[in-house]
Design an enzyme around this catalytic site. Structure first.
Site, PDB file in Angstrom:
ATOM      1  N   ASP A 100     -33.527  -2.147 -16.165  1.00  0.00           N
ATOM      2  CA  ASP A 100     -34.341  -1.558 -15.037  1.00  0.00           C
ATOM      3  C   ASP A 100     -34.462  -0.048 -15.113  1.00  0.00           C
ATOM      4  OD1 ASP A 100     -35.188  -1.693 -12.182  1.00  0.00           O
ATOM      5  OD2 ASP A 100     -33.578  -0.473 -11.919  1.00  0.00           O
ATOM      6  N   TRP A 129       0.856  -1.087   0.035  1.00  0.00           N
ATOM      7  CA  TRP A 129      -0.021   0.104   0.137  1.00  0.00           C
ATOM      8  C   TRP A 129       0.748   1.259   0.035  1.00  0.00           C
ATOM      9  CZ3 TRP A 129      -4.948  -1.026  -0.702  1.00  0.00           C
ATOM     10  CH2 TRP A 129      -5.696  -2.219  -0.650  1.00  0.00           C
ATOM     11  N   LYS A 131      -6.201  -1.094  -4.765  1.00  0.00           N
ATOM     12  CA  LYS A 131      -6.894   0.364  -4.742  1.00  0.00           C
ATOM     13  C   LYS A 131      -6.215   1.214  -5.783  1.00  0.00           C
ATOM     14  CE  LYS A 131      -9.775   0.498  -0.678  1.00  0.00           C
ATOM     15  NZ  LYS A 131     -10.054   1.154   0.787  1.00  0.00           N
ATOM     16  N   GLU A 189     -38.143  -1.819 -18.630  1.00  0.00           N
ATOM     17  CA  GLU A 189     -39.069  -1.892 -17.711  1.00  0.00           C
ATOM     18  C   GLU A 189     -39.500  -0.423 -17.717  1.00  0.00           C
ATOM     19  OE1 GLU A 189     -39.367  -1.767 -12.663  1.00  0.00           O
ATOM     20  OE2 GLU A 189     -37.814  -0.516 -14.046  1.00  0.00           O
TER      21      GLU A 189
END
Length: 701
Positions: A354, A102, A138, A409
């Site tokens: 959706d 990190w 990350k 939808e």
């Protein structure tokens, strides 16, 4: 073929070819009532064409939609890893993770072009990737102007995991298995009629826990194939932070939910479905994104407007989520590449989009009652960028994947939703007929059986736009959720715990509930659309409701499961409803009425509570009267000759009373009745449905 006059020919239905203009106003040819909005349609299509031209400048559909092969983590055959991220508001960026302890200085990223940062991680001395498979990673950035250091999950990450014992926040995982899953079965051909089984992997176990991809493949897919469905619609696959959101608060768009297993497990599930000849649709959520910052796209580079609109237009207050800036090419590349990623990497066969209403309108459908007036579909209320994005998604998918299936939808009924983009349509293959389940629930809640209006039922079931396909259904996951009740529960909740055993008496409540459950489904199936959908468990009248673990229920999984044991118990009556569902699916598979023109309704008699219609050379007869049976009831039909029963809800294998002679023959007589050329007489008992077919074409279902 486009002519010199700027028109093209299109066959819109068998025997009917129309000349369409090339300026996006073809919808007016189909529907002259749209003539006043011709200029709006032309402008809308020009908006699409402009963005398409910008995409063509960057390589066209094929290149533009492969962002997943450029951004995120790319591993070469020699073990070299290249990581790229688009972050316009970042001053600096570094890749950090377990592999470099990190350390923000160990693997700094370089800004290369168009606000893209890149880092190349060389392999180890042994030729292995320097970032181990399944390790945490990350991106860390400093924000332009403030210098603030932020940590984010990579936007294109393909796996994230959550350890709730430590934190609800997801960890990004570098996924690079030594032996990735290899698909063994080809995609099935696109089905000529669509019979959809809507399912949620996590609730697919008897046990009060989250089920897995492997369990679904092994235990549920065979059930779906047995019933005769030809498509599975999988919900809540794209990773979402909150299980109870039903998958509608997506945090990582390229990561399949780790709750159910690994990415390789999902690939195996899709492959297993394909081995049964089942197509698989993904419930894709591009209508909004989770507002999470630490493990979502919100404020990804420290700004509000990276992937989303930066002002109030970028927030969906009711859903507490962020709204994409569909008119921004980098965002469009992210979303279109997301669709292609699921098609190519996981071999999905299409999508149910959706929240389409939210994408089409600036008001997102919130507090807005659509009346069907055409003015509602044009003008300042419409989000033209949202319309354009959906047009682009459908155009690209149908261009590169001719067998793809897309479903909208949408509650608004925008004209052209299910017409090709070059006509000025939005390009979907189907839309959900969302008014139909609401009608059934309203009837069961508010009306006595004697007060059911046959005309209103028929109107709701047939009220759809000509040449635009609809998927009909009695209940989906929406009706199963806590706060509402399934059809079975509305019909029989007072006695479902005490009288669903064959060892108990046949009570009026159970008798009525079982009968109406069958009739409601077949009536909806036969009359309501060009596709059919069932939510997992409703085929056998699943007891109770669906409620995910949450604070309000003590984090209980009791209702977040499917109680297959009640179906598998031979002493319980759920098996009768399941067999009825199977009979319906297999009858449609044979006659393909979903692929036939809309039914001709010859009778909707209010006093008798009788509905009669013809479709695909079948004669559907329903007696919804609560008490009255009819002997020698005259039925009009354009079918002539000798007919036989191909399906009867009154069979004992469906919990019927065996009042219908399945070997009986019905002969038509020439003569007008109910506007049809012939008539015949039938016995239709109370709360019974019959389907008759030509005698020489009958093999009893």
């Amino acid at each position: 073929m486009i002519t010199t006059e700027g028109t093209f020919q299109r066959q819109v239905e068998p025997g009917r070819v129309l000349t369409m203009p090339t300026d996006g106003t073809g919808l007016v040819v189909l529907d002259p009532w749209l003539e006043p909005f011709k200029d709006a349609l032309r402008t809308r299509y020009a908006h699409f064409q402009w963005f398409k031209s910008k995409m063509d400048e960057q390589g066209g559909f094929d290149k533009f939609t492969q962002g997943h092969k450029y951004f995120g983590f790319q591993t070469a055959s020699d073990g070299t890893i290249t990581y790229r991220e688009w972050a316009p508001n970042a001053e600096t960026a570094s890749l950090v993770g377990d592999f470099n302890s990190w350390d923000v200085d160990a693997n700094p990223m370089t800004r290369i072009k168009d606000n893209v940062f890149e880092v190349v991680v060389k392999p180890t001395a042994t030729g292995k990737p320097a970032i181990p498979h399944n390790s945490k990673v990350k991106i860390t950035m400093t924000v332009r102007g403030t210098g603030e250091r932020i940590y984010r999950l990579p936007a294109w990450i393909r796996r994230v995991t959550q350890d709730l014992s430590v934190s609800p926040t997801y960890d990004a995982i570098f996924w690079n298995p030594e032996h990735p899953y290899t698909f063994k079965h080809p995609r099935p051909k696109r089905p000529s009629t669509l019979r959809v089984y809507e399912a949620h992997v996590g609730i697919s176990s008897n046990e009060p826990r989250i089920a897995t991809y492997k369990e679904f493949a092994q235990n549920v897919i065979p059930r779906i194939a047995y019933l005769g469905y030809n498509a599975i619609q999988l919900m809540a696959i794209m990773e979402h932070a909150y299980y109870a959101s039903f998958g509608y608060q997506v945090t990582s768009f390229f990561a399949p939910s780790s709750r159910y297993g690994t990415p390789e497990d999902l690939k195996e599930l899709v492959d297993t479905a394909h081995s049964y000849g089942l197509t698989v649709l993904l419930d894709v959520v591009h209508s909004h994104a989770s507002s999470n910052v630490l493990d979502g796209l919100n404020m990804f580079d420290g700004s509000h407007e990276c992937y989303f609109h930066g002002d109030g237009r970028g927030r969906h207050e009711l859903w507490d989520s962020r709204l994409f800036n569909y008119g921004y090419l980098p965002v469009m590349r992210f979303l279109l590449s997301n669709l292609r990623y699921w098609m190519d990497e996981y071999q999905f066969d299409g999508f149910r989009f959706d929240g389409v209403t939210s994408m089409l309108y600036k008001h997102h459908g919130i507090g807005y009652g659509f009346s069907g007036n055409y003015h509602e579909y044009f003008g300042d209320l419409v989000d033209e960028d949202g319309v354009m994005y959906l047009q682009m998604a459908n155009a690209f998918l149908h261009d590169l994947y001719p067998q793809v299936i897309t479903v909208a939808e949408d509650v608004s009924g925008m004209p052209g939703t299910c017409r090709p983009v070059d006509e000025g349509g939005v390009g979907f293959d189907y839309r959900l007929a969302m008014a139909i389940p609401d009608m059934w629930i309203k009837l069961l809640k508010e009306k006595k059986d004697d007060d059911w209006n046959m005309g209103k039922i028929v109107h709701t079931l047939t009220n759809r736009r000509h040449l635009e396909k609809a998927i009909t259904y009695c209940e989906s996951h929406d009706q199963a959720l806590v706060g509402d009740k399934t059809l079975a529960f509305w019909l029989m909740d007072k006695e479902m715990y005490a009288h669903m055993s064959d060892l108990t008496e046949r009570t009026p409540i159970i008798d009525r509930g079982m009968a109406l459950h069958k009739l409601i489904r077949l009536l909806t199936y036969g009359l309501g659309g060009e596709g059919y959908l069932n939510f997992e468990g409703n085929e056998f009248g699943h007891p109770e409701w669906l409620d995910f673990p949450r604070q309000g229920n003590g984090s209980s999984f009791h209702y977040a499961r499917r109680q297959w044991h009640v179906l598998d118990d031979p002493l319980l009556r759920y098996k009768y409803l399941n067999e009825w569902d199977k009979a319906m699916q297999h009858l449609e598979q044979k006659y393909e009425w979903l692929n036939a023109p809309q039914a001709y309704v010859s009778r909707k008699h209010e006093g008798d509570k009788v509905i009669v219609f013809e479709r695909a050379n079948l004669l559907f007869i329903f007696n919804l009267h609560p008490t009255q049976s009819f002997a020698d009831y005259r039925i009009g039909s354009n079918i002539s000759g000798k007919l036989k029963v191909v399906l009867s809800s009154d069979e004992s294998r469906f919990f019927g009373h065996e009042r219908i002679d399945l070997n009986g023959e019905y002969f038509t007589t020439a003569g007008d009745w109910d506007g049809r050329a012939n008539w015949l007489q039938v016995y239709i008992p109370s709360r019974t449905a019959l389907v008759l077919g030509k005698s020489d074409d009958v093999s009893h279902t």
